[in-house]
Design a protein around this motif. Structure first.
Motif, PDB file in Angstrom:
ATOM      1  N   GLY A   6       0.824  -1.206   0.000  1.00  0.00           N
ATOM      2  CA  GLY A   6       0.000   0.000   0.000  1.00  0.00           C
ATOM      3  C   GLY A   6       0.858   1.255   0.000  1.00  0.00           C
ATOM      4  N   THR A   7       0.237   2.398  -0.198  1.00  0.00           N
ATOM      5  CA  THR A   7       1.011   3.641  -0.286  1.00  0.00           C
ATOM      6  C   THR A   7       1.705   3.960   1.036  1.00  0.00           C
ATOM      7  N   ILE A   8       0.984   3.844   2.155  1.00  0.00           N
ATOM      8  CA  ILE A   8       1.600   4.092   3.458  1.00  0.00           C
ATOM      9  C   ILE A   8       2.613   2.998   3.765  1.00  0.00           C
ATOM     10  N   GLY A   9       2.274   1.757   3.438  1.00  0.00           N
ATOM     11  CA  GLY A   9       3.183   0.646   3.709  1.00  0.00           C
ATOM     12  C   GLY A   9       4.502   0.773   2.963  1.00  0.00           C
ATOM     13  N   ARG A  10       4.437   1.147   1.681  1.00  0.00           N
ATOM     14  CA  ARG A  10       5.677   1.313   0.918  1.00  0.00           C
ATOM     15  C   ARG A  10       6.548   2.410   1.526  1.00  0.00           C
ATOM     16  N   ALA A  11       5.903   3.510   1.904  1.00  0.00           N
ATOM     17  CA  ALA A  11       6.662   4.610   2.512  1.00  0.00           C
ATOM     18  C   ALA A  11       7.255   4.185   3.851  1.00  0.00           C
ATOM     19  N   THR A  12       6.514   3.384   4.619  1.00  0.00           N
ATOM     20  CA  THR A  12       7.008   2.938   5.913  1.00  0.00           C
ATOM     21  C   THR A  12       8.172   1.973   5.760  1.00  0.00           C
ATOM     22  N   ALA A  13       8.081   1.063   4.794  1.00  0.00           N
ATOM     23  CA  ALA A  13       9.204   0.157   4.539  1.00  0.00           C
ATOM     24  C   ALA A  13      10.462   0.941   4.203  1.00  0.00           C
ATOM     25  N   ASP A  14      10.332   1.974   3.373  1.00  0.00           N
ATOM     26  CA  ASP A  14      11.493   2.799   3.031  1.00  0.00           C
ATOM     27  C   ASP A  14      12.025   3.538   4.259  1.00  0.00           C
ATOM     28  N   ALA A  15      11.108   4.024   5.119  1.00  0.00           N
ATOM     29  CA  ALA A  15      11.539   4.725   6.330  1.00  0.00           C
ATOM     30  C   ALA A  15      12.298   3.792   7.270  1.00  0.00           C
ATOM     31  N   LEU A  16      11.846   2.548   7.370  1.00  0.00           N
ATOM     32  CA  LEU A  16      12.541   1.571   8.210  1.00  0.00           C
ATOM     33  C   LEU A  16      13.930   1.275   7.656  1.00  0.00           C
ATOM     34  N   LEU A  17      14.026   1.158   6.333  1.00  0.00           N
ATOM     35  CA  LEU A  17      15.324   0.897   5.709  1.00  0.00           C
ATOM     36  C   LEU A  17      16.277   2.066   5.917  1.00  0.00           C
ATOM     37  N   ARG A  18      15.761   3.282   5.820  1.00  0.00           N
ATOM     38  CA  ARG A  18      16.621   4.455   6.038  1.00  0.00           C
ATOM     39  C   ARG A  18      17.202   4.466   7.445  1.00  0.00           C
ATOM     40  N   ARG A  19      16.484   3.859   8.382  1.00  0.00           N
ATOM     41  CA  ARG A  19      16.968   3.793   9.766  1.00  0.00           C
ATOM     42  C   ARG A  19      17.866   2.583  10.008  1.00  0.00           C
ATOM     43  N   GLY A  20      18.155   1.830   8.956  1.00  0.00           N
ATOM     44  CA  GLY A  20      19.083   0.725   9.071  1.00  0.00           C
ATOM     45  C   GLY A  20      18.479  -0.596   9.467  1.00  0.00           C
ATOM     46  N   HIS A  21      17.152  -0.705   9.471  1.00  0.00           N
ATOM     47  CA  HIS A  21      16.509  -1.956   9.852  1.00  0.00           C
ATOM     48  C   HIS A  21      16.511  -2.949   8.686  1.00  0.00           C
ATOM     49  N   ASP A  22      16.600  -4.219   9.016  1.00  0.00           N
ATOM     50  CA  ASP A  22      16.381  -5.278   8.032  1.00  0.00           C
ATOM     51  C   ASP A  22      14.901  -5.622   8.049  1.00  0.00           C
ATOM     52  N   VAL A  23      14.247  -5.521   6.898  1.00  0.00           N
ATOM     53  CA  VAL A  23      12.791  -5.609   6.817  1.00  0.00           C
ATOM     54  C   VAL A  23      12.384  -6.813   5.978  1.00  0.00           C
ATOM     55  N   VAL A  24      11.540  -7.664   6.541  1.00  0.00           N
ATOM     56  CA  VAL A  24      10.932  -8.766   5.806  1.00  0.00           C
ATOM     57  C   VAL A  24       9.467  -8.405   5.587  1.00  0.00           C
ATOM     58  N   CYS A  25       9.071  -8.204   4.343  1.00  0.00           N
ATOM     59  CA  CYS A  25       7.709  -7.783   4.011  1.00  0.00           C
ATOM     60  C   CYS A  25       6.861  -9.024   3.731  1.00  0.00           C
ATOM     61  N   LEU A  26       5.832  -9.233   4.561  1.00  0.00           N
ATOM     62  CA  LEU A  26       4.901 -10.338   4.355  1.00  0.00           C
ATOM     63  C   LEU A  26       3.727  -9.794   3.555  1.00  0.00           C
ATOM     64  N   VAL A  27       3.586 -10.283   2.332  1.00  0.00           N
ATOM     65  CA  VAL A  27       2.661  -9.703   1.366  1.00  0.00           C
ATOM     66  C   VAL A  27       1.577 -10.708   1.025  1.00  0.00           C
ATOM     67  N   ARG A  28       0.320 -10.245   1.028  1.00  0.00           N
ATOM     68  CA  ARG A  28      -0.792 -11.098   0.632  1.00  0.00           C
ATOM     69  C   ARG A  28      -0.766 -11.341  -0.868  1.00  0.00           C
ATOM     70  N   ALA A  29      -0.850 -12.599  -1.262  1.00  0.00           N
ATOM     71  CA  ALA A  29      -0.903 -12.932  -2.686  1.00  0.00           C
ATOM     72  C   ALA A  29      -2.297 -12.629  -3.220  1.00  0.00           C
ATOM     73  N   ARG A  30      -2.358 -12.021  -4.409  1.00  0.00           N
ATOM     74  CA  ARG A  30      -3.642 -11.739  -5.061  1.00  0.00           C
ATOM     75  C   ARG A  30      -3.608 -12.287  -6.479  1.00  0.00           C
ATOM     76  N   PRO A  31      -4.632 -13.050  -6.873  1.00  0.00           N
ATOM     77  CA  PRO A  31      -4.651 -13.598  -8.244  1.00  0.00           C
ATOM     78  C   PRO A  31      -4.572 -12.478  -9.279  1.00  0.00           C
ATOM     79  N   GLY A  32      -3.647 -12.622 -10.212  1.00  0.00           N
ATOM     80  CA  GLY A  32      -3.521 -11.640 -11.279  1.00  0.00           C
ATOM     81  C   GLY A  32      -2.728 -10.409 -10.928  1.00  0.00           C
ATOM     82  N   ALA A  33      -2.321 -10.272  -9.658  1.00  0.00           N
ATOM     83  CA  ALA A  33      -1.571  -9.085  -9.258  1.00  0.00           C
ATOM     84  C   ALA A  33      -0.106  -9.230  -9.678  1.00  0.00           C
ATOM     85  N   PRO A  34       0.549  -8.125 -10.020  1.00  0.00           N
ATOM     86  CA  PRO A  34       1.968  -8.213 -10.365  1.00  0.00           C
ATOM     87  C   PRO A  34       2.796  -8.584  -9.145  1.00  0.00           C
ATOM     88  N   ALA A  35       3.971  -9.109  -9.381  1.00  0.00           N
ATOM     89  CA  ALA A  35       4.856  -9.456  -8.272  1.00  0.00           C
ATOM     90  C   ALA A  35       5.189  -8.206  -7.472  1.00  0.00           C
TER      91      ALA A  35
END
Length: 323
Positions: A6-35
Protein backbone atom coordinates in the motif's frame (compact mmCIF):
# COMPACT_ATOMS: atom_id res chain seq x y z
CA UNK A 1 6.23 -5.87 8.09
CA UNK A 2 2.71 -6.24 6.72
CA UNK A 3 0.90 -4.00 4.22
CA UNK A 4 4.07 -3.05 2.34
CA UNK A 5 2.26 -2.91 -1.03
CA UNK A 6 0.00 0.00 0.00
CA UNK A 7 1.01 3.64 -0.29
CA UNK A 8 1.60 4.09 3.46
CA UNK A 9 3.18 0.65 3.71
CA UNK A 10 5.68 1.31 0.92
CA UNK A 11 6.66 4.61 2.51
CA UNK A 12 7.01 2.94 5.91
CA UNK A 13 9.20 0.16 4.54
CA UNK A 14 11.49 2.80 3.03
CA UNK A 15 11.54 4.73 6.33
CA UNK A 16 12.54 1.57 8.21
CA UNK A 17 15.32 0.90 5.71
CA UNK A 18 16.62 4.45 6.04
CA UNK A 19 16.97 3.79 9.77
CA UNK A 20 19.08 0.73 9.07
CA UNK A 21 16.51 -1.96 9.85
CA UNK A 22 16.38 -5.28 8.03
CA UNK A 23 12.79 -5.61 6.82
CA UNK A 24 10.93 -8.77 5.81
CA UNK A 25 7.71 -7.78 4.01
CA UNK A 26 4.90 -10.34 4.35
CA UNK A 27 2.66 -9.70 1.37
CA UNK A 28 -0.79 -11.10 0.63
CA UNK A 29 -0.90 -12.93 -2.69
CA UNK A 30 -3.64 -11.74 -5.06
CA UNK A 31 -4.65 -13.60 -8.24
CA UNK A 32 -3.52 -11.64 -11.28
CA UNK A 33 -1.57 -9.08 -9.26
CA UNK A 34 1.97 -8.21 -10.36
CA UNK A 35 4.86 -9.46 -8.27
CA UNK A 36 5.50 -7.13 -5.33
CA UNK A 37 8.45 -4.78 -5.59
CA UNK A 38 11.12 -5.18 -2.93
CA UNK A 39 11.59 -1.88 -1.05
CA UNK A 40 14.94 -0.15 -1.49
CA UNK A 41 17.11 1.83 0.89
CA UNK A 42 17.23 5.25 -0.81
CA UNK A 43 19.58 6.73 1.80
CA UNK A 44 22.03 3.84 1.69
CA UNK A 45 21.95 3.29 5.44
CA UNK A 46 22.54 -0.45 5.22
CA UNK A 47 19.04 -1.81 5.79
CA UNK A 48 18.00 -4.83 3.76
CA UNK A 49 14.59 -5.91 2.52
CA UNK A 50 12.97 -9.09 1.26
CA UNK A 51 9.44 -10.07 0.28
CA UNK A 52 7.55 -13.24 1.21
CA UNK A 53 4.12 -14.12 -0.18
CA UNK A 54 1.89 -15.39 2.62
CA UNK A 55 -1.71 -16.28 3.35
CA UNK A 56 -2.47 -14.20 6.44
CA UNK A 57 -5.82 -15.98 6.83
CA UNK A 58 -4.06 -19.30 7.47
CA UNK A 59 -2.18 -19.37 10.81
CA UNK A 60 -0.14 -22.41 9.79
CA UNK A 61 0.89 -20.90 6.44
CA UNK A 62 1.64 -17.55 8.09
CA UNK A 63 4.02 -19.15 10.59
CA UNK A 64 5.58 -21.45 7.98
CA UNK A 65 5.93 -19.11 4.99
CA UNK A 66 6.10 -15.76 6.78
CA UNK A 67 7.92 -16.01 10.09
CA UNK A 68 9.56 -19.30 9.00
CA UNK A 69 10.82 -20.19 12.47
CA UNK A 70 13.12 -17.15 12.54
CA UNK A 71 13.38 -14.68 15.42
CA UNK A 72 12.13 -11.13 14.82
CA UNK A 73 12.50 -8.03 16.98
CA UNK A 74 9.33 -6.24 15.91
CA UNK A 75 6.24 -6.37 13.73
CA UNK A 76 5.03 -3.26 11.92
CA UNK A 77 1.58 -3.62 10.37
CA UNK A 78 0.14 -1.22 7.83
CA UNK A 79 -2.20 -3.97 6.60
CA UNK A 80 -5.90 -3.10 6.29
CA UNK A 81 -9.03 -4.35 4.59
CA UNK A 82 -9.23 -3.09 1.02
CA UNK A 83 -12.94 -2.23 0.95
CA UNK A 84 -14.03 -1.73 4.55
CA UNK A 85 -16.97 -4.08 4.00
CA UNK A 86 -17.95 -6.08 7.12
CA UNK A 87 -16.70 -9.38 5.70
CA UNK A 88 -13.38 -7.95 4.56
CA UNK A 89 -12.89 -5.88 7.72
CA UNK A 90 -13.38 -8.73 10.17
CA UNK A 91 -11.27 -11.05 8.02
CA UNK A 92 -8.28 -8.69 7.72
CA UNK A 93 -8.47 -5.92 10.33
CA UNK A 94 -9.28 -8.45 13.07
CA UNK A 95 -8.78 -12.17 12.36
CA UNK A 96 -5.71 -11.88 10.13
CA UNK A 97 -4.11 -9.55 12.65
CA UNK A 98 -4.85 -12.02 15.43
CA UNK A 99 -3.01 -14.64 13.36
CA UNK A 100 -0.06 -12.27 12.98
CA UNK A 101 -0.08 -11.50 16.70
CA UNK A 102 0.02 -15.20 17.61
CA UNK A 103 2.86 -15.87 15.15
CA UNK A 104 4.72 -12.80 16.41
CA UNK A 105 4.62 -14.00 20.00
CA UNK A 106 5.88 -17.42 18.89
CA UNK A 107 8.75 -15.71 17.01
CA UNK A 108 9.85 -13.79 20.09
CA UNK A 109 8.70 -10.40 18.86
CA UNK A 110 8.96 -7.76 21.57
CA UNK A 111 7.22 -4.80 19.92
CA UNK A 112 4.14 -4.57 17.67
CA UNK A 113 3.48 -1.30 15.83
CA UNK A 114 -0.04 -1.06 14.41
CA UNK A 115 -1.36 1.47 11.91
CA UNK A 116 -4.97 1.99 12.92
CA UNK A 117 -7.22 5.01 12.22
CA UNK A 118 -8.40 8.03 14.19
CA UNK A 119 -12.02 7.36 13.20
CA UNK A 120 -12.23 4.40 15.60
CA UNK A 121 -12.82 6.96 18.37
CA UNK A 122 -16.46 7.13 17.28
CA UNK A 123 -17.17 3.65 15.89
CA UNK A 124 -20.27 3.33 13.75
CA UNK A 125 -18.98 1.06 10.98
CA UNK A 126 -17.86 -2.56 10.75
CA UNK A 127 -14.24 -1.80 9.91
CA UNK A 128 -13.97 0.50 12.93
CA UNK A 129 -15.33 -2.19 15.24
CA UNK A 130 -12.90 -4.73 13.75
CA UNK A 131 -9.93 -2.41 14.24
CA UNK A 132 -10.94 -1.69 17.83
CA UNK A 133 -11.31 -5.39 18.57
CA UNK A 134 -7.75 -6.04 17.46
CA UNK A 135 -6.43 -2.97 19.26
CA UNK A 136 -7.87 -4.42 22.47
CA UNK A 137 -6.30 -7.83 21.76
CA UNK A 138 -2.92 -6.22 21.12
CA UNK A 139 -3.06 -4.18 24.33
CA UNK A 140 -3.93 -7.33 26.30
CA UNK A 141 -1.25 -9.46 24.57
CA UNK A 142 1.65 -8.59 26.84
CA UNK A 143 3.74 -7.31 23.93
CA UNK A 144 5.02 -3.76 23.87
CA UNK A 145 2.78 -1.88 21.45
CA UNK A 146 2.40 1.39 19.59
CA UNK A 147 -1.04 2.01 18.07
CA UNK A 148 -0.87 4.83 15.53
CA UNK A 149 -4.15 6.56 14.66
CA UNK A 150 -3.54 9.03 11.83
CA UNK A 151 -5.91 11.68 10.54
CA UNK A 152 -6.76 12.06 6.85
CA UNK A 153 -4.27 10.92 4.20
CA UNK A 154 -3.37 13.17 1.29
CA UNK A 155 -4.60 10.56 -1.19
CA UNK A 156 -8.10 10.59 0.34
CA UNK A 157 -8.26 14.36 -0.20
CA UNK A 158 -6.99 14.36 -3.78
CA UNK A 159 -10.11 13.20 -5.60
CA UNK A 160 -11.23 16.61 -6.82
CA UNK A 161 -7.97 17.92 -8.18
CA UNK A 162 -8.73 16.87 -11.75
CA UNK A 163 -12.36 18.02 -11.75
CA UNK A 164 -11.32 21.47 -10.52
CA UNK A 165 -8.49 21.63 -13.06
CA UNK A 166 -11.06 20.72 -15.73
CA UNK A 167 -13.13 23.77 -14.79
CA UNK A 168 -15.76 22.04 -12.67
CA UNK A 169 -16.89 23.23 -9.24
CA UNK A 170 -15.53 21.73 -6.03
CA UNK A 171 -18.17 19.51 -4.41
CA UNK A 172 -19.01 20.02 -0.75
CA UNK A 173 -21.24 18.24 1.71
CA UNK A 174 -23.32 20.91 3.38
CA UNK A 175 -21.50 24.23 3.39
CA UNK A 176 -18.07 22.61 3.52
CA UNK A 177 -17.41 23.39 7.17
CA UNK A 178 -19.04 20.32 8.74
CA UNK A 179 -15.68 18.63 9.23
CA UNK A 180 -11.98 19.37 9.58
CA UNK A 181 -8.75 17.40 9.64
CA UNK A 182 -4.98 17.72 9.89
CA UNK A 183 -3.92 15.86 6.74
CA UNK A 184 -0.67 13.89 6.92
CA UNK A 185 1.60 12.87 4.05
CA UNK A 186 2.73 9.32 3.37
CA UNK A 187 6.33 10.24 4.16
CA UNK A 188 5.62 12.08 7.40
CA UNK A 189 3.37 9.29 8.66
CA UNK A 190 5.93 6.66 7.66
CA UNK A 191 8.66 8.44 9.61
CA UNK A 192 6.38 8.61 12.64
CA UNK A 193 5.55 4.90 12.42
CA UNK A 194 9.20 3.89 12.01
CA UNK A 195 10.15 6.11 14.94
CA UNK A 196 7.86 4.14 17.24
CA UNK A 197 10.49 1.39 17.39
CA UNK A 198 13.08 3.67 19.04
CA UNK A 199 11.12 6.45 20.79
CA UNK A 200 10.16 5.22 24.26
CA UNK A 201 7.56 7.98 24.60
CA UNK A 202 5.55 6.13 21.91
CA UNK A 203 5.64 2.74 23.64
CA UNK A 204 2.48 1.20 25.09
CA UNK A 205 0.42 4.13 23.88
CA UNK A 206 -2.40 4.95 21.48
CA UNK A 207 -1.02 7.72 19.29
CA UNK A 208 -3.33 10.04 17.36
CA UNK A 209 -1.28 11.99 14.83
CA UNK A 210 -1.84 14.58 12.14
CA UNK A 211 0.28 16.60 9.77
CA UNK A 212 1.70 20.10 10.28
CA UNK A 213 -0.34 23.28 10.52
CA UNK A 214 -3.88 24.12 11.51
CA UNK A 215 -6.90 21.89 10.90
CA UNK A 216 -8.56 22.60 7.55
CA UNK A 217 -12.11 22.16 6.31
CA UNK A 218 -13.21 20.87 2.87
CA UNK A 219 -14.12 24.43 1.90
CA UNK A 220 -10.57 25.56 2.67
CA UNK A 221 -9.24 22.66 0.60
CA UNK A 222 -11.31 23.82 -2.36
CA UNK A 223 -10.32 27.46 -1.93
CA UNK A 224 -6.66 26.44 -1.93
CA UNK A 225 -7.04 24.42 -5.15
CA UNK A 226 -8.67 27.32 -6.98
CA UNK A 227 -6.04 29.74 -5.65
CA UNK A 228 -3.21 27.50 -6.87
CA UNK A 229 -4.88 27.47 -10.30
CA UNK A 230 -5.36 31.23 -10.23
CA UNK A 231 -9.14 30.93 -10.54
CA UNK A 232 -12.04 32.25 -8.46
CA UNK A 233 -13.52 29.52 -6.24
CA UNK A 234 -16.67 27.72 -7.41
CA UNK A 235 -18.53 25.29 -5.18
CA UNK A 236 -21.51 22.98 -5.49
CA UNK A 237 -23.14 21.89 -2.26
CA UNK A 238 -24.39 18.31 -1.86
CA UNK A 239 -26.95 17.79 0.94
CA UNK A 240 -26.07 15.06 3.43
CA UNK A 241 -29.70 13.97 3.12
CA UNK A 242 -28.89 12.74 -0.40
CA UNK A 243 -26.43 10.25 1.07
CA UNK A 244 -29.05 9.19 3.62
CA UNK A 245 -31.50 8.50 0.81
CA UNK A 246 -28.91 6.47 -1.12
CA UNK A 247 -28.04 4.46 1.99
CA UNK A 248 -31.71 3.81 2.71
CA UNK A 249 -32.42 2.62 -0.82
CA UNK A 250 -29.37 0.39 -1.00
CA UNK A 251 -30.13 -1.08 2.43
CA UNK A 252 -33.64 -2.04 1.38
CA UNK A 253 -32.44 -3.52 -1.89
CA UNK A 254 -29.61 -5.26 -0.06
CA UNK A 255 -32.11 -7.50 1.70
CA UNK A 256 -32.54 -9.18 -1.70
CA UNK A 257 -29.14 -8.64 -3.32
CA UNK A 258 -26.02 -9.02 -1.12
CA UNK A 259 -23.96 -6.96 -3.57
CA UNK A 260 -26.19 -3.96 -2.89
CA UNK A 261 -25.85 -4.50 0.87
CA UNK A 262 -22.09 -4.15 0.40
CA UNK A 263 -22.62 -0.93 -1.56
CA UNK A 264 -24.81 0.37 1.27
CA UNK A 265 -21.91 -0.14 3.69
CA UNK A 266 -19.59 1.76 1.35
CA UNK A 267 -22.14 4.58 1.23
CA UNK A 268 -22.21 4.60 5.05
CA UNK A 269 -18.43 4.93 5.03
CA UNK A 270 -18.72 7.87 2.65
CA UNK A 271 -21.33 9.52 4.86
CA UNK A 272 -19.18 9.04 7.95
CA UNK A 273 -16.21 10.82 6.39
CA UNK A 274 -18.52 13.54 5.05
CA UNK A 275 -19.89 14.34 8.50
CA UNK A 276 -17.20 13.45 11.07
CA UNK A 277 -13.93 15.31 11.61
CA UNK A 278 -10.65 13.40 11.60
CA UNK A 279 -9.40 14.98 14.81
CA UNK A 280 -9.05 13.92 18.44
CA UNK A 281 -12.47 13.48 20.03
CA UNK A 282 -12.92 14.97 23.49
CA UNK A 283 -14.86 12.30 25.41
CA UNK A 284 -16.04 14.84 27.98
CA UNK A 285 -17.68 17.16 25.45
CA UNK A 286 -18.21 14.81 22.48
CA UNK A 287 -16.57 17.44 20.27
CA UNK A 288 -13.54 17.20 18.01
CA UNK A 289 -10.54 19.15 19.27
CA UNK A 290 -8.01 20.40 16.73
CA UNK A 291 -5.72 21.79 19.44
CA UNK A 292 -5.54 18.37 21.12
CA UNK A 293 -4.62 16.64 17.84
CA UNK A 294 -0.81 16.22 17.70
CA UNK A 295 1.09 17.21 14.57
CA UNK A 296 4.24 15.88 12.94
CA UNK A 297 6.24 16.36 9.77
CA UNK A 298 6.77 19.17 7.31
CA UNK A 299 4.65 18.55 4.20
CA UNK A 300 1.22 20.17 4.03
CA UNK A 301 -1.76 19.18 1.92
CA UNK A 302 -1.35 22.38 -0.06
CA UNK A 303 2.28 21.45 -0.82
CA UNK A 304 0.90 18.18 -2.18
CA UNK A 305 -1.74 19.96 -4.27
CA UNK A 306 0.96 22.22 -5.68
CA UNK A 307 3.10 19.23 -6.63
CA UNK A 308 0.25 17.37 -8.35
CA UNK A 309 -0.82 20.48 -10.26
CA UNK A 310 2.82 20.83 -11.28
CA UNK A 311 2.86 17.37 -12.85
CA UNK A 312 3.49 14.91 -10.02
CA UNK A 313 1.39 11.75 -10.19
CA UNK A 314 -1.74 11.66 -8.04
CA UNK A 315 -2.01 8.51 -5.89
CA UNK A 316 -4.46 5.67 -6.45
CA UNK A 317 -7.28 6.33 -4.02
CA UNK A 318 -8.80 2.86 -3.82
CA UNK A 319 -12.24 1.77 -2.68
CA UNK A 320 -12.97 4.51 -0.15
CA UNK A 321 -13.15 7.41 -2.61
CA UNK A 322 -16.27 9.52 -2.20
CA UNK A 323 -15.66 11.82 -5.19
Amino acid sequence: MLGATGTIGRATADALLRRGHDVVCLVRARPGAPAPVTPTDPAGQGGSASVRLVDVADPVALARDGFSGEPFDAVVSCMASRTGSPKDAWAIDHRAHLNVLAAAKQAGVAHFVLLSAICVQKPQLAFQQAKLAFEAALIDSGLRYSIVRPTAFFKSLSGQIERVRAGKPFLLFGDGTLTACKPISDGDLADFIAGCLDDESRWNRILPIGGPGEAITPRQQGEALFALLGRPPRFRQVPVALLDAIIGGLSLAGALLPSLAAKAELARIGRYYATESMLVLDPATGRYDAAATPSTGTETLFDFYRAVLGGAAAPERGDHAVF
